[in-house]
Design a protein around this motif. Structure first.
Motif, PDB file in Angstrom:
ATOM      1  N   MET A   1       0.766  -1.135  -0.014  1.00  0.00           N
ATOM      2  CA  MET A   1       0.095   0.035   0.013  1.00  0.00           C
ATOM      3  C   MET A   1       0.846   1.233   0.172  1.00  0.00           C
ATOM      4  O   MET A   1       1.552   1.433   0.941  1.00  0.00           O
ATOM      5  CB  MET A   1      -0.805  -0.130   1.264  1.00  0.00           C
ATOM      6  CG  MET A   1      -1.621   1.421   1.610  1.00  0.00           C
ATOM      7  SD  MET A   1      -2.730   0.881   2.810  1.00  0.00           S
ATOM      8  CE  MET A   1      -4.316   1.496   2.173  1.00  0.00           C
TER       9      MET A   1
ATOM     10  N   TYR B   1       1.920   5.035   0.696  1.00  0.00           N
ATOM     11  CA  TYR B   1       1.471   6.065   1.685  1.00  0.00           C
ATOM     12  C   TYR B   1       0.781   7.351   0.898  1.00  0.00           C
ATOM     13  O   TYR B   1       1.635   7.769   0.071  1.00  0.00           O
ATOM     14  CB  TYR B   1       2.629   6.269   2.601  1.00  0.00           C
ATOM     15  CG  TYR B   1       2.478   7.240   3.729  1.00  0.00           C
ATOM     16  CD1 TYR B   1       1.640   6.997   4.712  1.00  0.00           C
ATOM     17  CD2 TYR B   1       2.740   8.414   3.451  1.00  0.00           C
ATOM     18  CE1 TYR B   1       1.335   8.278   5.580  1.00  0.00           C
ATOM     19  CE2 TYR B   1       2.292   9.659   4.328  1.00  0.00           C
ATOM     20  CZ  TYR B   1       1.784   9.320   5.353  1.00  0.00           C
ATOM     21  OH  TYR B   1       1.165  10.306   6.413  1.00  0.00           O
TER      22      TYR B   1
ATOM     23  N   ALA C   1      -9.558   2.247   6.202  1.00  0.00           N
ATOM     24  CA  ALA C   1      -8.738   1.098   5.627  1.00  0.00           C
ATOM     25  C   ALA C   1      -7.237   1.443   5.995  1.00  0.00           C
ATOM     26  O   ALA C   1      -6.307   0.362   6.221  1.00  0.00           O
ATOM     27  CB  ALA C   1      -9.015   0.942   4.147  1.00  0.00           C
ATOM     28  N   ARG C   2      -6.990   2.767   5.821  1.00  0.00           N
ATOM     29  CA  ARG C   2      -5.461   2.982   5.925  1.00  0.00           C
ATOM     30  C   ARG C   2      -5.017   2.848   7.537  1.00  0.00           C
ATOM     31  O   ARG C   2      -3.914   2.360   7.757  1.00  0.00           O
ATOM     32  CB  ARG C   2      -5.266   4.512   5.493  1.00  0.00           C
ATOM     33  CG  ARG C   2      -3.718   4.929   5.574  1.00  0.00           C
ATOM     34  CD  ARG C   2      -3.693   6.499   5.118  1.00  0.00           C
ATOM     35  NE  ARG C   2      -2.682   6.975   5.740  1.00  0.00           N
ATOM     36  CZ  ARG C   2      -2.867   7.798   6.935  1.00  0.00           C
ATOM     37  NH1 ARG C   2      -3.857   7.829   7.478  1.00  0.00           N
ATOM     38  NH2 ARG C   2      -1.632   8.283   7.383  1.00  0.00           N
TER      39      ARG C   2
ATOM     40  N   GLU D   1      -6.317   0.753   9.597  1.00  0.00           N
ATOM     41  CA  GLU D   1      -6.269  -0.594   9.782  1.00  0.00           C
ATOM     42  C   GLU D   1      -4.893  -1.223   9.349  1.00  0.00           C
ATOM     43  O   GLU D   1      -4.016  -1.926  10.056  1.00  0.00           O
ATOM     44  CB  GLU D   1      -7.135  -1.409   9.174  1.00  0.00           C
ATOM     45  CG  GLU D   1      -8.574  -1.188  10.068  1.00  0.00           C
ATOM     46  CD  GLU D   1      -9.721  -1.799   9.239  1.00  0.00           C
ATOM     47  OE1 GLU D   1      -9.535  -2.434   8.103  1.00  0.00           O
ATOM     48  OE2 GLU D   1     -10.827  -1.746   9.926  1.00  0.00           O
ATOM     49  N   TYR D   2      -4.399  -0.753   8.068  1.00  0.00           N
ATOM     50  CA  TYR D   2      -3.264  -1.302   7.724  1.00  0.00           C
ATOM     51  C   TYR D   2      -1.880  -0.678   8.342  1.00  0.00           C
ATOM     52  O   TYR D   2      -1.069  -1.567   8.775  1.00  0.00           O
ATOM     53  CB  TYR D   2      -3.029  -0.640   6.232  1.00  0.00           C
ATOM     54  CG  TYR D   2      -1.561  -0.772   5.577  1.00  0.00           C
ATOM     55  CD1 TYR D   2      -1.253  -2.027   5.175  1.00  0.00           C
ATOM     56  CD2 TYR D   2      -0.737   0.475   5.427  1.00  0.00           C
ATOM     57  CE1 TYR D   2      -0.140  -2.013   4.445  1.00  0.00           C
ATOM     58  CE2 TYR D   2       0.593  -0.018   4.854  1.00  0.00           C
ATOM     59  CZ  TYR D   2       0.934  -1.006   4.446  1.00  0.00           C
ATOM     60  OH  TYR D   2       2.227  -1.163   3.882  1.00  0.00           O
TER      61      TYR D   2
ATOM     62  N   ASN E   1      -2.021  -2.924  11.763  1.00  0.00           N
ATOM     63  CA  ASN E   1      -1.445  -4.125  11.264  1.00  0.00           C
ATOM     64  C   ASN E   1      -0.116  -4.173  11.017  1.00  0.00           C
ATOM     65  O   ASN E   1       0.612  -5.132  11.457  1.00  0.00           O
ATOM     66  CB  ASN E   1      -2.048  -4.672  10.065  1.00  0.00           C
ATOM     67  CG  ASN E   1      -3.696  -5.133  10.410  1.00  0.00           C
ATOM     68  OD1 ASN E   1      -3.982  -5.391  11.471  1.00  0.00           O
ATOM     69  ND2 ASN E   1      -4.331  -5.156   9.193  1.00  0.00           N
ATOM     70  N   MET E   2       0.587  -3.200  10.483  1.00  0.00           N
ATOM     71  CA  MET E   2       1.945  -2.845  10.610  1.00  0.00           C
ATOM     72  C   MET E   2       2.446  -2.909  11.794  1.00  0.00           C
ATOM     73  O   MET E   2       3.727  -3.548  12.160  1.00  0.00           O
ATOM     74  CB  MET E   2       2.458  -1.853   9.837  1.00  0.00           C
ATOM     75  CG  MET E   2       2.191  -1.784   8.278  1.00  0.00           C
ATOM     76  SD  MET E   2       3.312  -2.663   7.343  1.00  0.00           S
ATOM     77  CE  MET E   2       4.479  -2.094   7.436  1.00  0.00           C
TER      78      MET E   2
ATOM     79  N   ALA F   1       1.685  -8.224   4.714  1.00  0.00           N
ATOM     80  CA  ALA F   1       1.255  -8.740   3.504  1.00  0.00           C
ATOM     81  C   ALA F   1       1.765 -10.120   3.070  1.00  0.00           C
ATOM     82  O   ALA F   1       1.371 -10.947   2.410  1.00  0.00           O
ATOM     83  CB  ALA F   1       1.438  -7.812   2.533  1.00  0.00           C
TER      84      ALA F   1
ATOM     85  N   TYR G   1      -0.696   5.918  14.119  1.00  0.00           N
ATOM     86  CA  TYR G   1      -1.838   6.240  13.050  1.00  0.00           C
ATOM     87  C   TYR G   1      -1.367   7.762  12.593  1.00  0.00           C
ATOM     88  O   TYR G   1      -2.051   8.050  11.479  1.00  0.00           O
ATOM     89  CB  TYR G   1      -2.902   6.564  13.827  1.00  0.00           C
ATOM     90  CG  TYR G   1      -3.865   5.166  14.235  1.00  0.00           C
ATOM     91  CD1 TYR G   1      -3.840   4.242  13.471  1.00  0.00           C
ATOM     92  CD2 TYR G   1      -3.799   5.104  15.429  1.00  0.00           C
ATOM     93  CE1 TYR G   1      -4.682   2.857  13.796  1.00  0.00           C
ATOM     94  CE2 TYR G   1      -4.165   3.787  15.889  1.00  0.00           C
ATOM     95  CZ  TYR G   1      -4.663   2.800  15.257  1.00  0.00           C
ATOM     96  OH  TYR G   1      -5.020   1.608  15.592  1.00  0.00           O
TER      97      TYR G   1
ATOM     98  N   GLU H   1      -9.833   5.468  14.245  1.00  0.00           N
ATOM     99  CA  GLU H   1     -10.278   4.560  13.614  1.00  0.00           C
ATOM    100  C   GLU H   1     -11.879   4.840  13.932  1.00  0.00           C
ATOM    101  O   GLU H   1     -12.607   4.542  12.808  1.00  0.00           O
ATOM    102  CB  GLU H   1     -10.216   2.972  14.087  1.00  0.00           C
ATOM    103  CG  GLU H   1      -8.675   2.787  13.755  1.00  0.00           C
ATOM    104  CD  GLU H   1      -8.429   1.301  14.118  1.00  0.00           C
ATOM    105  OE1 GLU H   1      -8.393   0.451  13.100  1.00  0.00           O
ATOM    106  OE2 GLU H   1      -8.327   0.972  15.332  1.00  0.00           O
TER     107      GLU H   1
END
Length: 168
Positions: free
Chosen positions: A1, A3, A34-35, A37-38, A41-42, A48, A121, A144
């Motif tokens: 993804m 940035y 969505a960003r 959440e990415y 997750n990182m 990925a 974030y 979020e």
């Protein structure tokens, strides 16, 4: 993804804030989730590379995910906020009230979590509210489920914030 920095949500301070306006901003915010959440997750180490299909059993599978994001965030917040903010006041009564407020809300932990969330974030929110006993409480809030809307002037002062939840 790739940035893409988030755009500030702006609105004219002369226009009325209606349900339709808030709904429009909620739809814009959902695109940013969505960003977020990415990015979360990182930080959690969910990469990925974990979603790729497994190689054949006879092939070497040397894929490796290094959670450098967590290391950077934790190290930075440790340096930045490792020593809590010290507060003082010349008036003993005000200092006592300030210490009571800090103890009630566990402000050292709140400020630390806020700094960590801002590193993950790119933004975070501190939410103040009155409880049933009319005491002011403070909690950190993830971007979020919360966003801020600013006016469209050069100063870009906050107009309003929205904190929401989605259920069935």
């Amino acid at each position: 993804m790739k940035y893409k920095p988030p755009k500030l949500m702006t609105f004219s301070k002369d226009e009325p804030i209606t349900v339709e306006v808030v709904t429009k901003f909620m739809e814009k915010h959902k695109l940013e989730v969505a960003r977020y959440e990415y990015l979360k997750n990182m930080y959690l180490g969910i990469m990925a590379i974990d979603d790729e299909t497994a190689k054949d059993s006879w092939k070497p599978d040397n894929r490796l995910a290094v959670n450098f994001t967590k290391y950077i965030v934790d190290t930075f917040t440790g340096y930045f906020n490792g020593i809590p903010v010290k507060k003082s006041h010349s008036d003993k009564e005000i200092l006592t009230k300030l210490q009571e407020f800090d103890n009630l809300n566990d402000m050292e932990d709140e400020e630390s979590e806020l700094a960590k969330m801002a590193c993950i974030y790119g933004r975070a929110f501190e939410f103040l509210y009155q409880d049933e006993d009319t005491q002011t409480n403070v909690v950190y809030n993830s971007p979020e489920n919360m966003f801020m809307v600013y006016d469209d002037t050069v100063k870009q002062e906050p107009l309003f914030a929205v904190r929401y939840g989605v259920d069935e």
